[in-house]
Design an enzyme around this catalytic site. Structure first.
Site, PDB file in Angstrom:
ATOM      1  N   ASP A  40      -5.641  -2.077   0.271  1.00 49.83           N
ATOM      2  CA  ASP A  40      -5.493  -1.507   1.722  1.00 49.83           C
ATOM      3  C   ASP A  40      -5.894  -0.117   1.684  1.00 49.83           C
ATOM      4  O   ASP A  40      -6.148   0.801   2.402  1.00 49.83           O
ATOM      5  CB  ASP A  40      -4.207  -1.392   2.093  1.00 49.83           C
ATOM      6  CG  ASP A  40      -2.973  -1.073   1.278  1.00 49.83           C
ATOM      7  OD1 ASP A  40      -3.459  -0.519   0.336  1.00 49.83           O
ATOM      8  OD2 ASP A  40      -1.955  -1.147   1.592  1.00 49.83           O
ATOM      9  N   ASP A  51      -4.512  -7.209  -0.576  1.00 51.42           N
ATOM     10  CA  ASP A  51      -3.245  -6.415  -0.156  1.00 51.42           C
ATOM     11  C   ASP A  51      -2.688  -6.678   1.011  1.00 51.42           C
ATOM     12  O   ASP A  51      -3.641  -6.913   2.295  1.00 51.42           O
ATOM     13  CB  ASP A  51      -3.660  -4.901  -0.234  1.00 51.42           C
ATOM     14  CG  ASP A  51      -3.263  -4.188  -1.283  1.00 51.42           C
ATOM     15  OD1 ASP A  51      -2.440  -4.580  -2.014  1.00 51.42           O
ATOM     16  OD2 ASP A  51      -3.801  -3.040  -1.534  1.00 51.42           O
ATOM     17  N   GLU A  72       2.104   1.942 -10.567  1.00 52.48           N
ATOM     18  CA  GLU A  72       1.303   2.896 -10.075  1.00 52.48           C
ATOM     19  C   GLU A  72       1.979   4.381 -10.251  1.00 52.48           C
ATOM     20  O   GLU A  72       3.161   4.621  -9.910  1.00 52.48           O
ATOM     21  CB  GLU A  72       0.687   2.937  -8.416  1.00 52.48           C
ATOM     22  CG  GLU A  72      -0.036   3.768  -8.276  1.00 52.48           C
ATOM     23  CD  GLU A  72      -0.847   3.752  -6.840  1.00 52.48           C
ATOM     24  OE1 GLU A  72      -1.572   4.306  -6.520  1.00 52.48           O
ATOM     25  OE2 GLU A  72      -0.278   2.520  -6.184  1.00 52.48           O
TER      26      GLU A  72
END
Length: 261
Positions: free
Chosen positions: A43, A82, A179
């Protein structure tokens, strides 16, 4: 030969690094497919290609268009898509409906959902319906409105990520993207993890690494600490446009060899 979930796990068990790249378009997908084990239709397409301030602005139609463009041009890699913000969090039935729509329309192999305990029941529902799900922990872009930060410096963040790791594993995720997470916490996650951990800003020790293709190609001005730019396409494109502009203004293009006789 097509890479399957089982082949990804073989790499994980044999401690072979898993190569992951994002792709949003047919040209990038075809090139990435030569080198990647996993291709993510992220995304991040919103901020990267459309200038959106946040991935929250990305909707189903956009993800359907880009996932279809990518997946139909992939011969080898395992394709993950995503799920957009607002399509999977609140309702199990809505999550399954949206996931099935994206997978059926695109031909992708799996979906990725952001979050831990708060969406674990929906992930369990998806995996029980034989959907391949990739989790996402650490810094969660869909939660931050474009104001990205490093995750894991607060004790509460450390406690949450280790708890969420086990919750996601129990819910049946096949892998987890981690992340922008501090090194010491990444090491703890890796010690406890039983599924592949794919890092982005999360140390070299992860089981795999992913970067946004346009970021590593130097196509935009995004400069987080974790990013290594392997090319400077922005300069190459700029120089090419400059030369074209000059040729047009000086009537040097098109020359006769470009004419149709």
């Amino acid at each position: 030969m097509k890479i399957t979930r089982e082949k990804i796990y073989q790499k994980f068990e044999n401690k072979q690094p898993i190569v992951c790249l994002t792709s949003y378009t047919e040209p990038i997908a075809k090139i990435a497919d030569k080198f990647a084990d996993i291709i993510l239709v992220g995304d991040s397409v919103g901020p990267v290609l459309y200038g959106y301030e946040s991935t929250k602005q990305v909707g189903m139609e956009l993800m359907l268009n880009h996932s279809s463009a990518v997946a139909k041009n992939i011969k080898k890699s395992f394709v993950v898509v995503d799920m957009p913000f607002g399509t999977y969090e609140k309702s199990r039935s809505k999550a399954l409906k949206n996931v099935k729509l994206i997978l059926s329309k695109s031909g992708a192999d799996a979906v990725k959902l952001e979050g831990g305990e708060e969406i674990s029941r929906n992930i369990s529902f998806l995996t029980k319906n034989k959907i391949n799900v990739v989790g996402h922990l650490g810094m969660l872009p869909q939660s931050l409105d474009g104001n990205y930060k490093v995750f894991g410096r607060k004790p509460i963040e450390k406690k949450k990520i280790l708890k969420d790791l086990k919750i996601l594993e129990n819910a049946g995720v096949m892998a987890i993207v981690l992340e922008c997470t501090i090194e010491s916490l990444v090491k703890e996650v890796l010690k406890k993890a039983n599924v592949p951990i794919i890092g982005i800003g999360a140390t070299v020790e992860c089981d795999g690494q992913i970067l946004v293709a346009e970021d590593l190609l130097g196509l935009n001005e995004f400069k987080p600490k974790f990013l290594k730019k392997y090319s400077n396409l922005r300069k190459i494109i700029n120089d090419s446009f400059l030369k074209f502009s000059k040729d047009v203004k000086e009537r040097k293009y098109p020359q006769k060899k470009y004419y149709y006789k």
